[in-house]
Design a protein around this motif. Structure first.
Motif, PDB file in Angstrom:
ATOM      1  N   THR A   1       4.112  22.471  29.681  1.00 16.81           N
ATOM      2  CA  THR A   1       3.595  21.580  30.259  1.00 16.81           C
ATOM      3  C   THR A   1       4.792  20.118  31.034  1.00 16.81           C
ATOM      4  O   THR A   1       4.150  20.103  31.811  1.00 16.81           O
ATOM      5  N   ASN A   2       5.569  19.877  30.089  1.00 14.09           N
ATOM      6  CA  ASN A   2       6.421  19.016  29.729  1.00 14.09           C
ATOM      7  C   ASN A   2       7.666  19.685  29.744  1.00 14.09           C
ATOM      8  O   ASN A   2       7.732  19.629  28.990  1.00 14.09           O
TER       9      ASN A   2
ATOM     10  N   GLU B   1      10.739  17.292  28.512  1.00 15.44           N
ATOM     11  CA  GLU B   1      10.254  17.176  26.778  1.00 15.44           C
ATOM     12  C   GLU B   1      10.580  18.308  26.054  1.00 15.44           C
ATOM     13  O   GLU B   1      11.348  18.053  24.749  1.00 15.44           O
TER      14      GLU B   1
ATOM     15  N   SER C   1       7.781  24.405  34.186  1.00 16.98           N
ATOM     16  CA  SER C   1       6.910  23.374  34.772  1.00 16.98           C
ATOM     17  C   SER C   1       5.759  22.843  35.868  1.00 16.98           C
ATOM     18  O   SER C   1       6.398  23.406  37.211  1.00 16.98           O
TER      19      SER C   1
ATOM     20  N   LYS D   1       3.175  19.202  40.180  1.00 19.01           N
ATOM     21  CA  LYS D   1       1.885  19.052  40.806  1.00 19.01           C
ATOM     22  C   LYS D   1       1.537  18.980  42.260  1.00 19.01           C
ATOM     23  O   LYS D   1       2.493  17.610  42.805  1.00 19.01           O
TER      24      LYS D   1
END
Length: 308
Positions: free
Chosen positions: A261-262, A265, A304, A307
């Protein structure tokens, strides 16, 4: 890629009119599974494992690092003979939400050709799977043999990509994945079409994309382009990198791409858990990506989705 009967008929007519030399390879790929007469032997992507071989002294460090990076659980560690000839290896499954890893730490020399296979696919029937592999153009590299919990075989796809097929006497039950990883394979331009055709037929999969001019930054050559083929099936995702083989390190060494997802991180967790960052994060239209090396030398791509 799937066509209805009208579209398929139209494509065939166009090929016959224009000549086979200018026919779309996508049409041939789409029709391959139908013409081989094979049945699907896939179970699910959570049962498809990346095979990782490490020195016994690095075994626990790798397992701990993977769990710290991605989360998940492990099976009980044991020492087994997992080859048809005499050998001994530590073995453990790492079950993460983003993919399953089979870790091997051989205490004896590793019999050939084990260690050359990139992945293991659970199948519904080992004999049917081997028949399907042969029918769709793969070689049987290691004939079916018994292991402590089932049967195995190793096949080789056109282009030299090795895959282990396995079947369990007692069917396993793993939690479905949060995201499905991609099996990353590298093949030459001379064997690219043959590999794609063979794997599509065996997997009963779909051709997601065939990009003739994918961004070269994905293989460490940012000023150039290359061919990238993406396939999805019940076995999961597969990306074929069709290149001339002139790849900077570590490209070609990474066997799996993990979707998270990230990315930032996850990379922070990976570095804190002992992983080294080999390729710093970079962006394409499709994803944000990086390449890391986990303790013991296991190299993986992590990404990821970009977007929109």
């Amino acid at each position: 890629m799937r066509f209805n009967k009208i579209a398929a008929g139209t494509c065939v007519a166009l090929v016959l009119t224009l000549g086979l030399a200018v026919g779309s390879p996508h049409v041939a790929f789409a029709q391959t599974a139908e013409t081989t007469g094979t049945v699907s032997v896939a179970v699910g992507p959570q049962y498809d494992t990346t095979h990782v071989y490490v020195a016994p002294e690095d075994f626990d460090r790798l397992v701990t690092s993977l769990i710290a990076t991605f989360g998940g659980t492990t099976t009980k560690q044991g020492v087994f003979t997992v080859t048809p000839t005499q050998s001994s290896t530590m073995s453990q499954l790492v079950l993460t939400p983003v993919g399953t890893v089979s870790v091997f730490g051989f205490k004896t020399p590793i019999p050939y050709p084990f260690g050359l296979e990139r992945t293991g696919y659970l199948v519904t029937n080992i004999d049917e799977a081997v028949r399907a592999a042969k029918a769709t153009g793969a070689d049987v590299f290691v004939a079916p043999f018994n292991d402590p919990i089932g049967q195995d075989a190793i096949i080789q796809w056109p282009g030299g990509v090795n895959t282990q097929l396995y079947w369990h006497t007692t069917a396993p039950s793993y939690t479905p994945l949060q995201t499905v990883p991609e099996n990353r394979v590298y093949v030459s331009p001379d064997r690219g079409d043959a590999f794609v055709r063979s794997f599509l037929a065996f997997s009963h999969g779909s051709l997601v994309s065939d990009e003739a001019r994918a961004p070269g930054v994905e293989i460490g050559r940012p000023a150039e382009t290359y061919r990238r083929v993406r396939i999805e099936s019940k076995f999961g995702k597969l990306t074929a990198f069709v290149t001339d083989g002139q790849l900077p390190y570590p490209y070609g060494r990474e066997t799996t791409g993990y979707e998270v997802t990230n990315l930032a991180e996850t990379l922070t967790k990976a570095k804190a858990a002992g992983a080294d960052l080999l390729v710093p994060p970079y962006k394409t239209d499709e994803r944000d990506s990086a390449v890391v090396s986990f303790p013991g030398g296991y190299i993986a791509e992590i990404h990821s989705i970009a977007k929109k």
